[in-house]
Design a protein around this motif. Structure first.
Motif, PDB file in Angstrom:
ATOM      1  N   GLU A 194      10.916   5.980 -36.546  1.00 31.51           N
ATOM      2  CA  GLU A 194      11.369   7.370 -36.497  1.00 31.51           C
ATOM      3  C   GLU A 194      12.857   7.445 -36.154  1.00 31.51           C
ATOM      4  OE1 GLU A 194      10.198  11.608 -34.320  1.00 31.51           O
ATOM      5  OE2 GLU A 194       9.032   9.783 -33.918  1.00 31.51           O
ATOM      6  N   GLY A 195      13.597   8.245 -36.916  1.00 29.46           N
ATOM      7  CA  GLY A 195      15.024   8.419 -36.676  1.00 29.46           C
ATOM      8  C   GLY A 195      15.909   7.343 -37.266  1.00 29.46           C
ATOM      9  N   SER A 196      15.305   6.364 -37.951  1.00 26.29           N
ATOM     10  CA  SER A 196      16.081   5.258 -38.513  1.00 26.29           C
ATOM     11  C   SER A 196      16.742   5.647 -39.836  1.00 26.29           C
ATOM     12  CB  SER A 196      15.170   4.047 -38.741  1.00 26.29           C
ATOM     13  OG  SER A 196      14.184   4.354 -39.721  1.00 26.29           O
ATOM     14  N   VAL A 197      17.532   4.712 -40.386  1.00 25.27           N
ATOM     15  CA  VAL A 197      18.206   4.936 -41.670  1.00 25.27           C
ATOM     16  C   VAL A 197      17.190   5.288 -42.757  1.00 25.27           C
ATOM     17  CG1 VAL A 197      19.561   3.835 -43.495  1.00 25.27           C
ATOM     18  CG2 VAL A 197      20.134   3.425 -41.084  1.00 25.27           C
ATOM     19  N   ASP A 205      14.102   6.351 -42.379  1.00 23.82           N
ATOM     20  CA  ASP A 205      13.309   7.540 -42.053  1.00 23.82           C
ATOM     21  C   ASP A 205      13.950   8.808 -42.606  1.00 23.82           C
ATOM     22  OD1 ASP A 205      11.107   8.864 -40.736  1.00 23.82           O
ATOM     23  OD2 ASP A 205      12.516   9.524 -39.203  1.00 23.82           O
ATOM     24  N   HIS A 206      15.263   8.790 -42.805  1.00 26.70           N
ATOM     25  CA  HIS A 206      15.957   9.965 -43.311  1.00 26.70           C
ATOM     26  C   HIS A 206      15.923  10.055 -44.836  1.00 26.70           C
ATOM     27  CE1 HIS A 206      17.802   9.753 -39.220  1.00 26.70           C
ATOM     28  NE2 HIS A 206      17.690  11.063 -39.325  1.00 26.70           N
ATOM     29  N   ILE A 207      15.299   9.073 -45.481  1.00 23.93           N
ATOM     30  CA  ILE A 207      15.201   9.087 -46.947  1.00 23.93           C
ATOM     31  C   ILE A 207      13.758   9.399 -47.313  1.00 23.93           C
ATOM     32  CG2 ILE A 207      15.572   7.771 -49.061  1.00 23.93           C
ATOM     33  CD1 ILE A 207      17.505   5.992 -47.502  1.00 23.93           C
ATOM     34  N   GLN A 208      13.487  10.627 -47.724  1.00 31.19           N
ATOM     35  CA  GLN A 208      12.114  11.085 -47.936  1.00 31.19           C
ATOM     36  C   GLN A 208      11.433  10.410 -49.114  1.00 31.19           C
ATOM     37  OE1 GLN A 208      10.715  14.769 -47.061  1.00 31.19           O
ATOM     38  NE2 GLN A 208      11.869  14.775 -45.162  1.00 31.19           N
ATOM     39  N   ARG A 227       5.682  13.798 -42.164  1.00 29.54           N
ATOM     40  CA  ARG A 227       6.489  14.104 -43.350  1.00 29.54           C
ATOM     41  C   ARG A 227       5.895  15.338 -44.005  1.00 29.54           C
ATOM     42  NH1 ARG A 227       9.883  10.008 -45.179  1.00 29.54           N
ATOM     43  NH2 ARG A 227       9.816   8.167 -43.866  1.00 29.54           N
TER      44      ARG A 227
END
Length: 236
Positions: A65-68, A70-73, A151
Motif C-alpha cells: 500500500e502506498g508504493s510506486v 500501488d498508484h498504478i491502477q 481498489r
C-alpha cells in the motif's frame, strides 16, 4: 496460468502447491486481457512481491500500500509478468524477476508487459441490490452495510433478510456437500438468483447464465431450489 485451492478468487496465498487433500477443490485461472504499462521508478523499492507457479510463469503476489506500483491502477495482484522492457520472462523463477526489477535504474521509466487472469467470477463479488455508482443521494432502508474495497469505491449494500440469511446457510451446506468448499459470496449470489424464480428450470437457466463456469450438476440445482423454498416458508 495458475490454480487456487478452495477459492475462485485471485488469492495468491492460496496458490496450488504440493499438498492436496481429497476434499480440496481446485480452481483454474486462465489468461485474460494483456496489457503494457509504463512505470516510472521513482523509488528503489517498487512495492511488489513476486511468486511463480514452478512452470515458468511469474506473478504479482502482493502490492504494498502506498508504493510506486500501488498508484498504478492497471497493475493488479495475480497479473502474470511476461516481459520487462521487451525482455521475455517466460521460464524465469520469481527471484530472477525480482532481481531484474531491483536492478532497473532509479529515475527511469520502464515497460511491463502483463497478462491478467480472466475475471470469470467478478459477478460474485457484486450484490445485485448493492451500491449504485453515479446515482444521487437516496433514502436507505435502515438495513445496510458499508463495504470498503482496496481498489474501487466504497458501496452501501442492503443486508440480507432473515429468509435470505437462512437460505444462504442452507446453500452453503449444499455447496460443501457437492463441491467441498464454503463461500458466502457465492451462496448469496445463488440465493439472489433463485429467490424470485418459479421453478428449478428457471433457476438452472439463471445459474448457467451468471455462473456457468461452475457447471453445477442438475441434482445440486434442484437441492438449491428446495433449500430456498424451505427458507421462504420457514422450514429451517
Amino acid at each position: 496460468m495458475f490454480c487456487t485451492l478452495n477459492t475462485h478468487k485471485v488469492d495468491m496465498d492460496k496458490l496450488l502447491g504440493g499438498q492436496i487433500g481429497l476434499e480440496d477443490f481446485i480452481f483454474a485461472h486462465v489468461k485474460g486481457q494483456r496489457k503494457e504499462v509504463e512505470v516510472f521508478k521513482s523509488e528503489e523499492a517498487l512495492g511488489l512481491t513476486i511468486t511463480d507457479n514452478g512452470a515458468g510463469y511469474a506473478f504479482i503476489k502482493r502490492i504494498k500500500e502506498g508504493s510506486v506500483i500501488d498508484h498504478i491502477q492497471l497493475i493488479s495482484v495475480g497479473d502474470m509478468i511476461e516481459a520487462i522492457n521487451g525482455q521475455s520472462l517466460l521460464g524465469c523463477r520469481h527471484y530472477e524477476v525480482a532481481r531484474l526489477l531491483k536492478e532497473l535504474p532509479r529515475g527511469r521509466t520502464f515497460t511491463l508487459k502483463l497478462t491478467e487472469p480472466r475475471k470469470a467470477f467478478d459477478m460474485i463479488s457484486v450484490r445485485s441490490g448493492g451500491g449504485r455508482p453515479g446515482s444521487g443521494p437516496q433514502l436507505g432502508t435502515g438495513r445496510g452495510t458499508l463495504r470498503l474495497r482496496s481498489r474501487g469505491p466504497a458501496t452501501v449494500e442492503d443486508l440480507p433478510s432473515a429468509f435470505e440469511e437462512k437460505a444462504i446457510e442452507k446453500v452453503d451446506d449444499l455447496l460443501e456437500s457437492y463441491m467441498g468448499i464454503r463461500d458466502t459470496e457465492l451462496d448469496t449470489t445463488m440465493v439472489e438468483l433463485g429467490k424470485d424464480k418459479r421453478n428449478p428450470d428457471e433457476l438452472a437457466e439463471a445459474l448457467d447464465e451468471r455462473l456457468g463456469d461452475f457447471a453445477f450438476p442438475d441434482e445440486f440445482v434442484f437441492d438449491v431450489w428446495g433449500a430456498i423454498g424451505d427458507a421462504k416458508v420457514g422450514r429451517y
